[in-house]
Write a protein that holds these residues in place. Structure first.
Motif, mmCIF file in Angstrom:
data_model
loop_
_atom_site.group_PDB
_atom_site.id
_atom_site.type_symbol
_atom_site.label_atom_id
_atom_site.label_comp_id
_atom_site.label_asym_id
_atom_site.label_seq_id
_atom_site.Cartn_x
_atom_site.Cartn_y
_atom_site.Cartn_z
ATOM 1 N N SER A 98 1.535 6.486 -7.052
ATOM 2 C CA SER A 98 0.458 7.339 -7.568
ATOM 3 C C SER A 98 0.869 8.805 -7.547
ATOM 4 N N LYS A 99 1.627 9.191 -6.532
ATOM 5 C CA LYS A 99 2.077 10.582 -6.460
ATOM 6 C C LYS A 99 3.110 10.878 -7.537
ATOM 7 N N ALA A 142 2.258 1.778 -3.370
ATOM 8 C CA ALA A 142 1.218 2.216 -4.296
ATOM 9 C C ALA A 142 0.937 3.706 -4.133
ATOM 10 N N VAL A 143 0.932 4.190 -2.892
ATOM 11 C CA VAL A 143 0.708 5.612 -2.641
ATOM 12 C C VAL A 143 1.828 6.443 -3.250
ATOM 13 N N ARG A 144 3.079 6.018 -3.027
ATOM 14 C CA ARG A 144 4.214 6.734 -3.602
ATOM 15 C C ARG A 144 4.150 6.723 -5.122
ATOM 16 N N ARG A 153 6.652 11.374 2.260
ATOM 17 C CA ARG A 153 6.900 9.947 2.143
ATOM 18 C C ARG A 153 7.296 9.513 0.739
ATOM 19 N N LYS A 157 -6.770 13.305 -6.219
ATOM 20 C CA LYS A 157 -6.900 11.864 -6.002
ATOM 21 C C LYS A 157 -5.593 11.249 -5.498
ATOM 22 N N ALA A 158 -4.459 11.854 -5.884
ATOM 23 C CA ALA A 158 -3.159 11.348 -5.434
ATOM 24 C C ALA A 158 -2.795 11.861 -4.044
ATOM 25 N N GLY A 159 -3.678 12.664 -3.444
ATOM 26 C CA GLY A 159 -3.425 13.159 -2.097
ATOM 27 C C GLY A 159 -2.433 14.293 -2.035
ATOM 28 N N GLU A 179 0.828 -1.199 0.000
ATOM 29 C CA GLU A 179 0.000 0.000 0.000
ATOM 30 C C GLU A 179 0.867 1.255 0.000
ATOM 31 N N SER A 180 1.945 1.254 0.801
ATOM 32 C CA SER A 180 2.848 2.398 0.850
ATOM 33 C C SER A 180 3.497 2.641 -0.504
#
Length: 241
Positions: free
Chosen positions: A18-19, A14-16, A92, A65-67, A11-12
């Motif tokens: 997406s950004k 995936a977040v990186r 992050r 959406k990417a925060g 998950e971490s």
């Protein structure tokens, strides 16, 4: 291999990812630059970029959406909203910090040049214990390495080259700084830096280049170490009741 302070979750990652994907488009990166110090309305962003409202809306949606950004409604004109960067949105993006090792050991073939320069640099930049060793230690430290270190304000100790069998301990964090040592250790090192051997040409330029390469790598590694928690301060026995 080098490990971070904790397990990196899918998950971490995936977040990186997406950004990074959101920032890969030049227009969106430009929007982030515009929002670096203040908030803007979509209309204001459109005017600066000379872009259609639909395209601006699309880019803002991707970033949201990417925060990376958030929106808030104007208290003056309820039809208008403002966009701002999410605080800490980029904190992050870098890899996780590295757990502080008990000791770092730099290894090259002869323990006469690259590993000795790396050891001297580490002593100059970190309080973490350090040593160096060679898979096939030479009889003496290469004078070219000593001179190169001195030219850059770092001192190499006078200790004779030592072999890995005499230096390495079970908890050591091993960094090989030459390809031969890396291949001879066959996966038993934690990190590998492919630094060309300056002794092959034995010129001042070659030793200076190796030193600069090692300095960049040592500085980057030290900057990635996780901060050591401060020890709690002892209470004074003289503190009034």
């Amino acid at each position: 291999m080098v490990e971070s302070t904790g397990v990196v979750s899918v998950e971490s990652l995936a977040v990186r990812a997406s950004k990074f994907a959101a920032l890969a488009e030049p227009a969106r990166l430009r929007i982030v630059d515009l929002l670096a110090l203040g908030d803007l309305s979509p209309t204001e962003i459109q005017a600066v970029l000379g872009m259609s409202s639909n395209l601006v809306a699309h880019h803002l949606s991707v970033l949201q959406k990417a925060g990376i950004l958030s929106r808030s409604r104007s208290e003056s004109d309820g039809r208008r909203n403002y966009v701002r960067l999410v605080p800490g949105a980029f904190d992050r993006l870098a890899p996780e910090p590295i757990s502080v090792p008990s000791r770092v050991v730099f290894v090259c073939t002869a323990n006469s040049a690259r590993s000795r320069m790396a050891e001297a640099l580490w002593l100059d930049r970190s309080t973490v214990p350090v040593a160096s060793a060679g898979s096939r230690p030479a009889d003496e430290v290469n004078p070219g390495a000593v001179r190169a270190a001195a030219r850059h304000g770092v001192r190499i100790g006078s200790q004779h080259p030592r072999g890995t069998q005499d230096v390495l301990q079970p908890d050591d964090f091993i960094i090989t700084v030459c390809n031969r040592a890396h291949e001879e250790l066959a996966g038993h090192d934690d990190l590998h830096w492919s630094v060309p051997d300056p002794a092959l040409s034995a010129t001042d330029e070659a030793f200076d280049e190796a030193f600069r390469d090692l300095r960049i790598r040592v500085d980057e590694f030290v900057s990635r170490l996780a901060p050591v928690p401060a020890e709690p301060r002892a209470e004074s026995l003289d503190r009034p009741a």
